[in-house]
Design an enzyme around this catalytic site. Sequence first.
Site, PDB file in Angstrom:
ATOM      1  N   LYS A  86      36.783  32.239  49.258  1.00 13.33           N
ATOM      2  CA  LYS A  86      36.548  32.685  47.870  1.00 13.33           C
ATOM      3  C   LYS A  86      37.868  32.975  47.158  1.00 13.33           C
ATOM      4  O   LYS A  86      38.073  32.552  46.022  1.00 13.33           O
ATOM      5  CB  LYS A  86      35.669  33.964  47.853  1.00 13.33           C
ATOM      6  CG  LYS A  86      34.304  33.777  48.488  1.00 13.33           C
ATOM      7  CD  LYS A  86      33.435  35.024  48.360  1.00 13.33           C
ATOM      8  CE  LYS A  86      33.960  36.261  49.039  1.00 13.33           C
ATOM      9  NZ  LYS A  86      34.051  36.169  50.515  1.00 13.33           N
ATOM     10  N   ARG A 104      27.367  41.874  45.342  1.00  6.97           N
ATOM     11  CA  ARG A 104      27.018  41.784  46.762  1.00  6.97           C
ATOM     12  C   ARG A 104      25.645  42.380  47.038  1.00  6.97           C
ATOM     13  O   ARG A 104      25.175  42.332  48.172  1.00  6.97           O
ATOM     14  CB  ARG A 104      28.048  42.556  47.593  1.00  6.97           C
ATOM     15  CG  ARG A 104      29.221  41.696  48.073  1.00  6.97           C
ATOM     16  CD  ARG A 104      30.241  42.630  48.679  1.00  6.97           C
ATOM     17  NE  ARG A 104      30.945  42.082  49.790  1.00  6.97           N
ATOM     18  CZ  ARG A 104      32.171  41.559  49.710  1.00  6.97           C
ATOM     19  NH1 ARG A 104      32.783  41.447  48.554  1.00  6.97           N
ATOM     20  NH2 ARG A 104      32.772  41.127  50.795  1.00  6.97           N
TER      21      ARG A 104
HETATM   22  P1  AP5 Z   1      40.039  33.521  51.802  1.00  8.95           P
HETATM   23  O1  AP5 Z   1      40.231  32.625  50.642  1.00  8.95           O
HETATM   24  O2  AP5 Z   1      40.816  34.784  51.882  1.00  8.95           O
HETATM   25  O3  AP5 Z   1      38.479  33.829  52.029  1.00  8.95           O
HETATM   26  P2  AP5 Z   1      37.574  34.908  51.335  1.00  8.95           P
HETATM   27  O4  AP5 Z   1      36.197  34.348  51.266  1.00  8.95           O
HETATM   28  O5  AP5 Z   1      38.196  35.389  50.063  1.00  8.95           O
HETATM   29  O6  AP5 Z   1      37.640  36.022  52.484  1.00  8.95           O
HETATM   30  P3  AP5 Z   1      37.760  37.598  52.412  1.00  8.95           P
HETATM   31  O7  AP5 Z   1      37.979  38.049  53.820  1.00  8.95           O
HETATM   32  O8  AP5 Z   1      38.753  38.061  51.417  1.00  8.95           O
HETATM   33  O9  AP5 Z   1      36.306  37.953  51.961  1.00  8.95           O
HETATM   34  P4  AP5 Z   1      35.529  39.268  52.054  1.00  8.95           P
HETATM   35  O10 AP5 Z   1      34.290  38.968  51.308  1.00  8.95           O
HETATM   36  O11 AP5 Z   1      35.380  39.813  53.436  1.00  8.95           O
HETATM   37  O12 AP5 Z   1      36.531  40.318  51.370  1.00  8.95           O
HETATM   38  P5  AP5 Z   1      36.508  41.177  50.061  1.00  8.95           P
HETATM   39  O13 AP5 Z   1      37.912  41.444  49.728  1.00  8.95           O
HETATM   40  O14 AP5 Z   1      35.615  40.630  49.015  1.00  8.95           O
HETATM   41  O15 AP5 Z   1      40.324  32.635  53.121  1.00  8.95           O
HETATM   42  C1  AP5 Z   1      40.298  33.221  54.405  1.00  8.95           C
HETATM   43  C2  AP5 Z   1      41.282  32.456  55.312  1.00  8.95           C
HETATM   44  O16 AP5 Z   1      40.825  31.105  55.464  1.00  8.95           O
HETATM   45  C3  AP5 Z   1      42.702  32.364  54.714  1.00  8.95           C
HETATM   46  O17 AP5 Z   1      43.625  32.445  55.768  1.00  8.95           O
HETATM   47  C4  AP5 Z   1      42.722  30.960  54.062  1.00  8.95           C
HETATM   48  O18 AP5 Z   1      43.999  30.417  54.040  1.00  8.95           O
HETATM   49  C5  AP5 Z   1      41.803  30.178  54.996  1.00  8.95           C
HETATM   50  N1  AP5 Z   1      41.075  29.105  54.303  1.00  8.95           N
HETATM   51  C6  AP5 Z   1      40.497  29.173  53.068  1.00  8.95           C
HETATM   52  N2  AP5 Z   1      39.881  27.999  52.790  1.00  8.95           N
HETATM   53  C7  AP5 Z   1      40.072  27.182  53.863  1.00  8.95           C
HETATM   54  C8  AP5 Z   1      39.652  25.843  54.169  1.00  8.95           C
HETATM   55  N3  AP5 Z   1      38.939  25.126  53.308  1.00  8.95           N
HETATM   56  N4  AP5 Z   1      39.996  25.333  55.382  1.00  8.95           N
HETATM   57  C9  AP5 Z   1      40.734  26.069  56.278  1.00  8.95           C
HETATM   58  N5  AP5 Z   1      41.155  27.354  56.038  1.00  8.95           N
HETATM   59  C10 AP5 Z   1      40.822  27.899  54.844  1.00  8.95           C
HETATM   60  O19 AP5 Z   1      35.787  42.533  50.567  1.00  8.95           O
HETATM   61  C11 AP5 Z   1      36.386  43.367  51.518  1.00  8.95           C
HETATM   62  C12 AP5 Z   1      35.587  44.656  51.649  1.00  8.95           C
HETATM   63  O20 AP5 Z   1      35.638  45.378  50.395  1.00  8.95           O
HETATM   64  C13 AP5 Z   1      34.110  44.493  51.946  1.00  8.95           C
HETATM   65  O21 AP5 Z   1      33.855  44.369  53.351  1.00  8.95           O
HETATM   66  C14 AP5 Z   1      33.532  45.788  51.372  1.00  8.95           C
HETATM   67  O22 AP5 Z   1      33.763  46.872  52.238  1.00  8.95           O
HETATM   68  C15 AP5 Z   1      34.372  45.996  50.115  1.00  8.95           C
HETATM   69  N6  AP5 Z   1      33.794  45.368  48.920  1.00  8.95           N
HETATM   70  C16 AP5 Z   1      34.351  44.385  48.162  1.00  8.95           C
HETATM   71  N7  AP5 Z   1      33.551  44.039  47.156  1.00  8.95           N
HETATM   72  C17 AP5 Z   1      32.436  44.810  47.274  1.00  8.95           C
HETATM   73  C18 AP5 Z   1      31.207  44.878  46.550  1.00  8.95           C
HETATM   74  N8  AP5 Z   1      30.975  44.082  45.484  1.00  8.95           N
HETATM   75  N9  AP5 Z   1      30.289  45.776  46.953  1.00  8.95           N
HETATM   76  C19 AP5 Z   1      30.509  46.603  48.021  1.00  8.95           C
HETATM   77  N10 AP5 Z   1      31.631  46.563  48.762  1.00  8.95           N
HETATM   78  C20 AP5 Z   1      32.599  45.674  48.397  1.00  8.95           C
END
Ligand code: AP5
Length: 192
Positions: free
Chosen positions: A14, A89
Site C-alpha cells: 500500500k 480499517r
Molecule cells: P509496503 O508498501 O510498506 O506495504 P504496506 O501494505 O504499506 O505495509 P505496512 O506494513 O505499512 O501495512 P500495515 O497495514 O501493517 O501498516 P500501517 O502503517 O497501515 O511494502 C512492504 C514491503 O514489501 C516493503 O519492503 C516493500 O519494498 C515490499 N514490496 C512492496 N511491493 C512489493 C512487490 N510488488 N513485490 C515485492 N516486494 C514488494 O498500520 C500500522 C499499525 O497502525 C496498525 O497495525 C494499527 O495498529 C495502526 N493503524 C493504522 N491505521 C489504522 C486504522 N485506520 N485504524 C486502526 N489502527 C490503525
Amino acid sequence: MLNLIIFGPPGSGKGTQSAKIVEKYKVTHISTGDLLRDEMEKKTPLGEEVRGYIDKGMLVPDDIVIRELQETAERHMDTPGFIFDGFPRTIVQAEMLDKMMEERGIPINLVISVDVDEQELFKRLMGRAEDSGRSDDNEEIIWKRIEVYKSQTLPLLAYYRKQGKVASINGMEPVEEVFENISHAIDSLMAV
Ligand code: AP5
C-alpha cells in the site's frame, strides 16, 4: 476530485504504490499508520497512547484514528484528490469517511484492493524488518497484524463492493507491473 482508497493486508504494498500514485496523479497521501508512528516518534501523549496498540499489532481505537484522519484531511481540502492508505480499517471508519467526503461533494471514487498471499506478506515484512525500525515488524506481531486484518478489516471489502467501487489488483507481481494495473484502473475511472 480523484479520491482513492488503497486497501490490503500488511505488506501488500500500500505504501509503495501510494508513493507512485502521488507522483503520477498529484493526490494527497494520508496514511494513518504514518500519522500514528509520527506521534510515537515525537513521544506526544497521543503517541504514547497508541504505542500499546501498535506494538501488539492491534487496531488503534476508532475515535483516535478518526480524529487524526479528519484533522489531517481538513488541512488539505484544496488538494486535487486524496489517497487514503491504511484507512478505513473498520465499518465505523468507512461510514465516517463516506459521510465526511459526501458532505463536501467529493465522494470516494475507487477502492484499490491489493491481493497478496500470506507467505509472501510474511516474507516481505520480515525482509523489511531488517532496517525499518518499526516496532511491529517482528515475526509474532506480523502474524498478529495479518490475523487482525482478516478478522476486522477484510469484511470492509463487502461494504465497498456493494457500492461498486472495488478494483482488485494482483499484488504478487513486481512493483512496476502492479502500478501499471493500478494506473489502468484509475485511468478507466477518469475516462468515464
Ligand atoms: P509496503 O508498501 O510498506 O506495504 P504496506 O501494505 O504499506 O505495509 P505496512 O506494513 O505499512 O501495512 P500495515 O497495514 O501493517 O501498516 P500501517 O502503517 O497501515 O511494502 C512492504 C514491503 O514489501 C516493503 O519492503 C516493500 O519494498 C515490499 N514490496 C512492496 N511491493 C512489493 C512487490 N510488488 N513485490 C515485492 N516486494 C514488494 O498500520 C500500522 C499499525 O497502525 C496498525 O497495525 C494499527 O495498529 C495502526 N493503524 C493504522 N491505521 C489504522 C486504522 N485506520 N485504524 C486502526 N489502527 C490503525
